[in-house]
Design an enzyme around this catalytic site. Structure first.
Site, PDB file in Angstrom:
ATOM      1  N   LEU A 196       0.815 -30.184  -3.604  1.00 44.23           N
ATOM      2  CA  LEU A 196      -0.461 -30.813  -3.924  1.00 44.23           C
ATOM      3  C   LEU A 196      -1.317 -29.967  -4.854  1.00 44.23           C
ATOM      4  O   LEU A 196      -2.087 -30.503  -5.651  1.00 44.23           O
ATOM      5  CB  LEU A 196      -1.251 -31.094  -2.636  1.00 44.23           C
ATOM      6  CG  LEU A 196      -0.626 -32.080  -1.643  1.00 44.23           C
ATOM      7  CD1 LEU A 196      -1.472 -32.153  -0.378  1.00 44.23           C
ATOM      8  CD2 LEU A 196      -0.494 -33.459  -2.271  1.00 44.23           C
ATOM      9  N   GLY A 197      -1.186 -28.662  -4.741  1.00 44.96           N
ATOM     10  CA  GLY A 197      -2.005 -27.798  -5.579  1.00 44.96           C
ATOM     11  C   GLY A 197      -1.661 -26.342  -5.375  1.00 44.96           C
ATOM     12  O   GLY A 197      -0.950 -25.970  -4.432  1.00 44.96           O
TER      13      GLY A 197
ATOM     14  N   GLY B 183      -3.387 -22.215  -6.143  1.00 53.54           N
ATOM     15  CA  GLY B 183      -4.482 -21.382  -6.631  1.00 53.54           C
ATOM     16  C   GLY B 183      -4.294 -19.958  -6.181  1.00 53.54           C
ATOM     17  O   GLY B 183      -3.245 -19.580  -5.650  1.00 53.54           O
ATOM     18  N   GLY B 184      -5.335 -19.159  -6.384  1.00 56.23           N
ATOM     19  CA  GLY B 184      -5.251 -17.750  -6.033  1.00 56.23           C
ATOM     20  C   GLY B 184      -5.087 -17.513  -4.547  1.00 56.23           C
ATOM     21  O   GLY B 184      -4.603 -16.462  -4.132  1.00 56.23           O
ATOM     22  N   MET B 185      -5.500 -18.492  -3.718  1.00 61.38           N
ATOM     23  CA  MET B 185      -5.431 -18.324  -2.273  1.00 61.38           C
ATOM     24  C   MET B 185      -4.138 -18.855  -1.670  1.00 61.38           C
ATOM     25  O   MET B 185      -3.919 -18.752  -0.473  1.00 61.38           O
ATOM     26  CB  MET B 185      -6.622 -19.022  -1.599  1.00 61.38           C
ATOM     27  CG  MET B 185      -7.974 -18.455  -1.977  1.00 61.38           C
ATOM     28  SD  MET B 185      -8.222 -16.743  -1.466  1.00 61.38           S
ATOM     29  CE  MET B 185      -7.952 -15.883  -3.032  1.00 61.38           C
TER      30      MET B 185
ATOM     31  N   VAL C 237      -0.679 -25.373  -1.596  1.00 55.81           N
ATOM     32  CA  VAL C 237      -0.872 -26.446  -0.618  1.00 55.81           C
ATOM     33  C   VAL C 237       0.152 -27.542  -0.869  1.00 55.81           C
ATOM     34  O   VAL C 237       0.316 -28.000  -2.002  1.00 55.81           O
ATOM     35  CB  VAL C 237      -2.295 -27.033  -0.703  1.00 55.81           C
ATOM     36  CG1 VAL C 237      -2.463 -28.155   0.326  1.00 55.81           C
ATOM     37  CG2 VAL C 237      -3.338 -25.946  -0.466  1.00 55.81           C
TER      38      VAL C 237
ATOM     39  N   LYS D 117      -0.981 -25.162   4.009  1.00 62.04           N
ATOM     40  CA  LYS D 117      -1.479 -24.170   3.052  1.00 62.04           C
ATOM     41  C   LYS D 117      -0.663 -22.891   3.241  1.00 62.04           C
ATOM     42  O   LYS D 117      -0.824 -22.180   4.241  1.00 62.04           O
ATOM     43  CB  LYS D 117      -2.962 -23.883   3.261  1.00 62.04           C
ATOM     44  CG  LYS D 117      -3.509 -22.812   2.304  1.00 62.04           C
ATOM     45  CD  LYS D 117      -4.941 -22.426   2.621  1.00 62.04           C
ATOM     46  CE  LYS D 117      -5.926 -23.422   2.100  1.00 62.04           C
ATOM     47  NZ  LYS D 117      -6.045 -23.413   0.625  1.00 62.04           N
TER      48      LYS D 117
ATOM     49  N   ASP E 229     -17.607 -19.826   1.572  1.00 66.42           N
ATOM     50  CA  ASP E 229     -17.128 -20.046   0.203  1.00 66.42           C
ATOM     51  C   ASP E 229     -17.291 -21.516  -0.179  1.00 66.42           C
ATOM     52  O   ASP E 229     -16.375 -22.149  -0.698  1.00 66.42           O
ATOM     53  CB  ASP E 229     -15.665 -19.620   0.066  1.00 66.42           C
ATOM     54  CG  ASP E 229     -15.226 -19.493  -1.394  1.00 66.42           C
ATOM     55  OD1 ASP E 229     -16.105 -19.341  -2.272  1.00 66.42           O
ATOM     56  OD2 ASP E 229     -14.012 -19.565  -1.664  1.00 66.42           O
TER      57      ASP E 229
END
Length: 214
Positions: free
Chosen positions: A24-25, A27-29, A32, A47, A144
């Site tokens: 789904l996506g 990123g830096g974290m 997902v 995640k 955040d």
């Protein structure tokens, strides 16, 4: 569990309980993915965290503690956290409610002049305030809050994602990499949070104001 091949459709995770449907996506974290829970026969989001975190017991204990706190939150405008998994040979991951929709950061790009009409935004702001009020009553701070963590679902409801988790992942990565820095996203952080002071409910309120302004 590193590399794009681990997030391809059909790949299993959680000791075989979950089967990846699609990514789904990213990123830096972390990454997902949409997955199928073979035990319950339903879809959910996973995640995946950096495998680097999985090798640091202190970082994992921080993640387990924050997951325990976040899963206490049951509110229609907060993404539901289910559990955290950390099995041998796999990167750790958190299972959570899957939201069919887009982040406000993506929806903003579709607006005329990249600005939401207030009539569109007003009910969403009320929902955000209600969700934050509930979480703060439970003594849980997001830390955040920003447009990328605000999802609009298929029913037009706002859903706040990564409650307490994004900042904890960032904190843990800072510790593991021994890189000095402050967790969070500077554009939305209050002065005391930027100074490295313990986060409070007032930090979320500042972040909400910065988000609405943007």
């Amino acid at each position: 569990m590193e590399g794009s091949e681990h997030y391809k459709p059909g790949v299993e995770a959680g000791g075989g309980r979950f089967k990846i449907i699609k990514k789904l996506g990213e990123g830096g974290m972390g990454v997902v993915c949409l997955a199928e829970d073979s035990m319950l026969g339903e879809q959910l989001a996973l995640k995946f965290l950096s495998a680097q975190l999985g090798h640091d017991e202190e970082a994992m204990e921080d993640m387990r503690r924050e997951t325990r706190k976040s899963r206490q939150l049951t509110h229609p405008n907060i993404v539901r956290i289910h559990d955290i998994y950390h099995l041998p040979g796999e990167a750790p991951f958190i299972s959570m409610e899957v939201i069919e929709g887009q982040a406000l950061s993506s929806l903003k790009a579709e607006q005329i002049d990249r600005i939401f009409p207030w009539a569109y935004l007003e009910p969403l702001v009320a929902q955000m305030c209600d969700a934050l009020d509930y979480a703060h009553e439970e003594k849980i701070v997001h830390r955040d809050l920003k447009p990328a963590n605000l999802m609009l679902d298929s029913k037009g409801r706002i859903k706040i994602a990564d409650f307490g988790l994004a900042a904890t992942i960032s904190d843990s990565m800072v510790k593991v990499s021994k890189d000095m820095g402050v967790s969070g996203t500077p554009s939305y952080m209050g002065p005391q949070q930027l100074d490295g002071l313990p986060s409070k409910a007032t930090d979320d309120i500042y972040s909400l104001g910065a988000t609405i302004y943007e």
